[in-house]
Design a protein around this motif. Structure first.
Motif, PDB file in Angstrom:
ATOM      1  N   VAL A 153      -0.588 -44.047 -57.444  1.00 35.36           N
ATOM      2  CA  VAL A 153      -1.652 -45.058 -57.405  1.00 35.36           C
ATOM      3  C   VAL A 153      -2.254 -45.195 -58.799  1.00 35.36           C
ATOM      4  N   VAL A 154      -2.170 -46.403 -59.345  1.00 40.58           N
ATOM      5  CA  VAL A 154      -2.656 -46.689 -60.696  1.00 40.58           C
ATOM      6  C   VAL A 154      -3.785 -47.712 -60.604  1.00 40.58           C
ATOM      7  N   ASP A 155      -4.904 -47.417 -61.198  1.00 43.96           N
ATOM      8  CA  ASP A 155      -6.032 -48.353 -61.217  1.00 43.96           C
ATOM      9  C   ASP A 155      -6.221 -48.926 -62.623  1.00 43.96           C
ATOM     10  N   LEU A 156      -6.421 -50.236 -62.687  1.00 45.62           N
ATOM     11  CA  LEU A 156      -6.839 -50.909 -63.916  1.00 45.62           C
ATOM     12  C   LEU A 156      -8.328 -51.183 -63.780  1.00 45.62           C
ATOM     13  N   PHE A 157      -9.135 -50.483 -64.578  1.00 47.98           N
ATOM     14  CA  PHE A 157     -10.588 -50.569 -64.415  1.00 47.98           C
ATOM     15  C   PHE A 157     -11.233 -50.554 -65.800  1.00 47.98           C
ATOM     16  N   LYS A 158     -12.009 -51.586 -66.067  1.00 45.42           N
ATOM     17  CA  LYS A 158     -12.705 -51.721 -67.345  1.00 45.42           C
ATOM     18  C   LYS A 158     -11.714 -51.648 -68.512  1.00 45.42           C
ATOM     19  N   GLY A 159     -10.567 -52.312 -68.317  1.00 43.43           N
ATOM     20  CA  GLY A 159      -9.600 -52.434 -69.398  1.00 43.43           C
ATOM     21  C   GLY A 159      -8.708 -51.239 -69.628  1.00 43.43           C
ATOM     22  N   LYS A 160      -8.760 -50.239 -68.766  1.00 45.04           N
ATOM     23  CA  LYS A 160      -7.976 -49.015 -68.955  1.00 45.04           C
ATOM     24  C   LYS A 160      -7.245 -48.668 -67.656  1.00 45.04           C
ATOM     25  N   VAL A 161      -5.983 -48.229 -67.799  1.00 46.69           N
ATOM     26  CA  VAL A 161      -5.227 -47.808 -66.616  1.00 46.69           C
ATOM     27  C   VAL A 161      -5.282 -46.292 -66.474  1.00 46.69           C
ATOM     28  N   SER A 162      -5.285 -45.828 -65.237  1.00 46.38           N
ATOM     29  CA  SER A 162      -5.272 -44.386 -64.988  1.00 46.38           C
ATOM     30  C   SER A 162      -4.648 -44.117 -63.629  1.00 46.38           C
ATOM     31  N   ILE A 163      -4.047 -42.959 -63.506  1.00 45.94           N
ATOM     32  CA  ILE A 163      -3.470 -42.522 -62.235  1.00 45.94           C
ATOM     33  C   ILE A 163      -4.553 -41.828 -61.432  1.00 45.94           C
ATOM     34  N   LEU A 178     -11.301 -47.863 -53.857  1.00 48.31           N
ATOM     35  CA  LEU A 178     -11.133 -48.663 -55.062  1.00 48.31           C
ATOM     36  C   LEU A 178     -12.502 -49.087 -55.599  1.00 48.31           C
ATOM     37  N   PRO A 179     -12.789 -48.768 -56.861  1.00 51.84           N
ATOM     38  CA  PRO A 179     -14.091 -49.171 -57.413  1.00 51.84           C
ATOM     39  C   PRO A 179     -14.237 -50.694 -57.443  1.00 51.84           C
ATOM     40  N   ARG A 180     -15.451 -51.160 -57.325  1.00 51.16           N
ATOM     41  CA  ARG A 180     -15.711 -52.589 -57.390  1.00 51.16           C
ATOM     42  C   ARG A 180     -15.284 -53.122 -58.765  1.00 51.16           C
ATOM     43  N   GLY A 181     -14.484 -54.188 -58.760  1.00 47.81           N
ATOM     44  CA  GLY A 181     -14.025 -54.778 -60.003  1.00 47.81           C
ATOM     45  C   GLY A 181     -12.746 -54.181 -60.543  1.00 47.81           C
ATOM     46  N   ALA A 182     -12.145 -53.222 -59.822  1.00 42.43           N
ATOM     47  CA  ALA A 182     -10.904 -52.595 -60.279  1.00 42.43           C
ATOM     48  C   ALA A 182      -9.705 -53.198 -59.552  1.00 42.43           C
ATOM     49  N   LEU A 183      -8.566 -53.188 -60.222  1.00 42.23           N
ATOM     50  CA  LEU A 183      -7.296 -53.623 -59.639  1.00 42.23           C
ATOM     51  C   LEU A 183      -6.434 -52.392 -59.411  1.00 42.23           C
ATOM     52  N   ARG A 184      -5.912 -52.250 -58.214  1.00 45.51           N
ATOM     53  CA  ARG A 184      -5.046 -51.102 -57.873  1.00 45.51           C
ATOM     54  C   ARG A 184      -3.595 -51.560 -57.832  1.00 45.51           C
ATOM     55  N   ILE A 185      -2.708 -50.757 -58.429  1.00 47.00           N
ATOM     56  CA  ILE A 185      -1.276 -51.066 -58.452  1.00 47.00           C
ATOM     57  C   ILE A 185      -0.517 -49.884 -57.873  1.00 47.00           C
ATOM     58  N   VAL A 186       0.309 -50.136 -56.866  1.00 50.36           N
ATOM     59  CA  VAL A 186       1.101 -49.079 -56.236  1.00 50.36           C
ATOM     60  C   VAL A 186       2.537 -49.560 -56.067  1.00 50.36           C
ATOM     61  N   ALA A 187       3.466 -48.886 -56.713  1.00 49.75           N
ATOM     62  CA  ALA A 187       4.887 -49.182 -56.505  1.00 49.75           C
ATOM     63  C   ALA A 187       5.373 -48.363 -55.315  1.00 49.75           C
ATOM     64  N   LEU A 188       5.856 -49.045 -54.295  1.00 52.19           N
ATOM     65  CA  LEU A 188       6.397 -48.365 -53.112  1.00 52.19           C
ATOM     66  C   LEU A 188       7.910 -48.202 -53.214  1.00 52.19           C
ATOM     67  N   GLY A 189       8.472 -48.621 -54.330  1.00 56.50           N
ATOM     68  CA  GLY A 189       9.898 -48.468 -54.597  1.00 56.50           C
ATOM     69  C   GLY A 189      10.192 -49.011 -55.978  1.00 56.50           C
ATOM     70  N   GLY A 190      11.319 -48.588 -56.554  1.00 50.74           N
ATOM     71  CA  GLY A 190      11.738 -49.115 -57.844  1.00 50.74           C
ATOM     72  C   GLY A 190      11.393 -48.246 -59.035  1.00 50.74           C
ATOM     73  N   LEU A 191      10.615 -47.174 -58.837  1.00 54.28           N
ATOM     74  CA  LEU A 191      10.287 -46.255 -59.922  1.00 54.28           C
ATOM     75  C   LEU A 191      10.988 -44.923 -59.653  1.00 54.28           C
ATOM     76  N   GLY A 192      11.976 -44.627 -60.496  1.00 53.86           N
ATOM     77  CA  GLY A 192      12.775 -43.426 -60.266  1.00 53.86           C
ATOM     78  C   GLY A 192      14.107 -43.737 -59.622  1.00 53.86           C
ATOM     79  N   GLU A 193      14.418 -45.015 -59.472  1.00 53.88           N
ATOM     80  CA  GLU A 193      15.670 -45.458 -58.847  1.00 53.88           C
ATOM     81  C   GLU A 193      15.957 -46.876 -59.323  1.00 53.88           C
ATOM     82  N   VAL A 194      17.214 -47.286 -59.191  1.00 55.75           N
ATOM     83  CA  VAL A 194      17.591 -48.659 -59.534  1.00 55.75           C
ATOM     84  C   VAL A 194      17.778 -49.407 -58.228  1.00 55.75           C
ATOM     85  N   GLY A 195      16.708 -50.050 -57.777  1.00 56.88           N
ATOM     86  CA  GLY A 195      16.716 -50.749 -56.497  1.00 56.88           C
ATOM     87  C   GLY A 195      15.433 -50.492 -55.738  1.00 56.88           C
TER      88      GLY A 195
END
Length: 556
Positions: free
Chosen positions: A425-435, A9-26
């Protein structure tokens, strides 16, 4: 898209990872990483479908964070439904002292659940408008309206930016508890600048606005007024708003109510104790007291609206419950059909119909309203929040994509809308999100007391056993020569055959054994695998049938 493990993870970046709930209801669970610390938002379960026999619930995959549990600063629970809190006991069994943050009712529900698992949690109660600082995460909570009281959205501030996660929500303007989604609070966050908006997608394909809970009252009232005998209501054990409507209507119609099912009794007791459920004096009675009352003065409230095999309503449908459904009873299904559960639900409906019950459900009466925002409400929120980036959450692939398209229509650049999957894995870095990669996020099956041992192969075997039967070959083999000492015995279960079905199988077994190298003729495991494979292929070729074939080799 084929993705590899994510980079550091780059310094100053926020990482977001969904371990469930994307592609399913629950199975909702999202992990946020910043400056070496982890924040978990929700940890729910998914209920099994028909092709997952014997499974109780399905958990998120904790593999990615298992070696970093010491870095988890807290678990934030947006509300008290099972698909958001049901996995918490299993995560706390791996580290019991992780603080749990949530509203009063949510914490009461999860604490009662954890008590059954003999876990005493560390809890931090918050309310709408409140704040909590956990490691590098500054959390702010926003009131949202859902099908359960005390639901919260959470704003997550880090030096990487501001993330607003709605949790499950809708914009009912006339809710039963008068607690609406706080759009003023959303607007204040918008003035600050929302760098990433994570929005509930479940109803993104539904045009317009979700109907108000109050609009259900006439239809529910008609059911109670016209039912000639007992009214049996099935709902989620956490659906406090719907149960309140049932209690009010039962009281007005002169019926006494009994709660049926351990989770229903527990949750409604908690909701009443905390003041979220108002029960008129003397309305709710013990189940046994109803036995002496006229059927037209009885209302039963139970679980099982999704056709769950062990829930009260399913057992009633099978005649495997102390409550016997009789001719003229009315069964009211007061919940939606979760995708994947349709067949199980309709099987229960048909069984109850065969018993003589009148079934009232969303398909034939206005007795349920969704707890999720429809497209009109989502667009409304996008225009208020004005997010720089969007990541749709909570829903199947079609729901996520539809939600993303709504964001683009309101002016969010298409490149700033991320449609992710579980494990992306999605990173929010310098105002932009990317996979930037992918981590494990497969299904973890709970099978009784066993967690994670059942696999897709296990389920495939169970399905084969249930639909195609099993053939066991008992073979007496000379381990020195690697040949049959006598004709094998074929033992079957659930496989239709006659006395000559396996006559030609012996030749196939002998051919297969003859091809084993001499050095392996004494290897019983090799012999068993060879015999099973030979018989399986022969059955498929000759009879076009594929039972599960096992072989047992005994030394002659």
């Amino acid at each position: 898209m084929n993705l590899n493990a994510p980079p550091a993870l780059p310094r100053g970046a926020l990482r977001i990872v969904a371990l469930g709930g994307l592609g399913e209801v629950g199975r909702n669970m999202t992990v946020f990483e910043f400056e070496g610390k982890l924040l978990v938002v929700d940890c729910g379960v998914l209920f099994p479908e028909e092709h997952q026999p014997g499974i109780d619930v399905i958990l998120p995959d904790f593999t990615w964070i298992r070696d970093r549990l010491k870095d988890v600063v807290a678990i934030v629970l947006t509300h008290g439904h099972e698909d958001h809190i049901g996995g918490v006991p299993y995560l706390l069994k791996e580290r019991a002292d992780i603080p749990i943050i949530g509203s009063k009712l949510t914490l009461a529900f999860i604490s009662a659940k954890l008590k059954e698992h003999r876990i005493r949690p560390r809890t931090i109660e918050v309310a709408a408008g409140g704040h909590s600082k956990q490691g590098p995460f500054d959390l702010e909570f926003v009131a949202v309206n859902h099908s359960i009281p005390d639901a919260l959205a959470v704003a997550i501030r880090t030096r990487a930016g501001l993330v607003l996660n709605t949790g499950d929500f809708k914009m009912d303007q006339f809710p039963l508890d008068s607690r609406i989604t706080d759009l003023n609070h959303f607007a204040k966050l918008a003035e600050e600048g929302v760098d990433l908006f994570m929005t509930d997608s479940t109803n993104a394909e539904v045009p317009g606005f979700t109907m108000s809970e109050r609009d259900l009252i006439p239809a529910i009232d008609q059911v109670f007024r016209t039912a000639p005998r007992r009214v049996i209501v099935s709902s989620f054990a956490s659906h406090v708003h719907r149960i309140q409507q049932i209690l009010d209507t039962a009281h007005e119609s002169g019926r006494k109510v009994a709660f049926v099912g351990r989770s229903m009794v527990r949750n409604m007791g908690i909701a009443e104790e905390l003041g979220y459920l108002k029960i008129p004096q003397g309305l709710v009675v013990d189940l046994k007291k109803l036995e002496s009352m006229p059927p037209n003065k009885i209302c039963l409230v139970c679980t099982g609206s999704q056709g769950e095999p062990m829930a009260a309503l399913s057992r009633m449908a099978k005649g495997d419950h102390v409550i016997k459904v009789d001719e003229g009873d009315t069964v009211l299904l007061a919940s939606s059909l979760i995708p994947g559960n349709e067949n199980a639900i309709y099987r229960v409906i048909n069984s109850l119909t065969d018993l003589g019950a009148n079934i009232v459900h969303k398909g034939n009466a206005k007795v349920h309203v969704s707890g999720h925002a429809s497209a009109g409400e989502l667009v409304y929120c996008y225009n208020i929040v004005k997010p720089k980036n969007v990541m749709p959450i909570h829903g199947e692939a079609r729901h996520l994509r539809a939600n993303g398209e709504l964001a683009v229509k309101t002016g969010v650049p298409a490149n700033n809308v991320v449609i992710a999957q579980d494990g992306t894995v999605v990173d929010l870095f310098k105002g932009k999100v990317s996979i930037v990669g992918k981590v494990p996020a497969g299904y973890v099956y709970v099978d009784g007391q066993t967690v994670g041992a059942a696999t897709e192969d296990t389920l495939a075997e169970r399905l084969a056993l249930g639909s195609k039967g099993i053939v066991t070959v008992l073979a007496l083999v000379d381990l020195d020569l690697g040949v049959l000492a006598e004709t094998p015995e074929f033992i079957t279960r659930g496989f239709v055959h006659d006395g000559h079905t396996f006559d030609d199988a012996v030749v196939e077994i002998e051919k297969a054994l003859a091809q084993i190298p001499k050095k392996d003729v004494g290897d019983i495991d090799r012999l068993e695998a060879t015999i099973a494979r030979a018989v399986s292929r022969w059955l498929q070729r000759k009879y076009r049938r594929e039972p599960l074939v096992n072989a047992i080799v005994v030394d002659a």
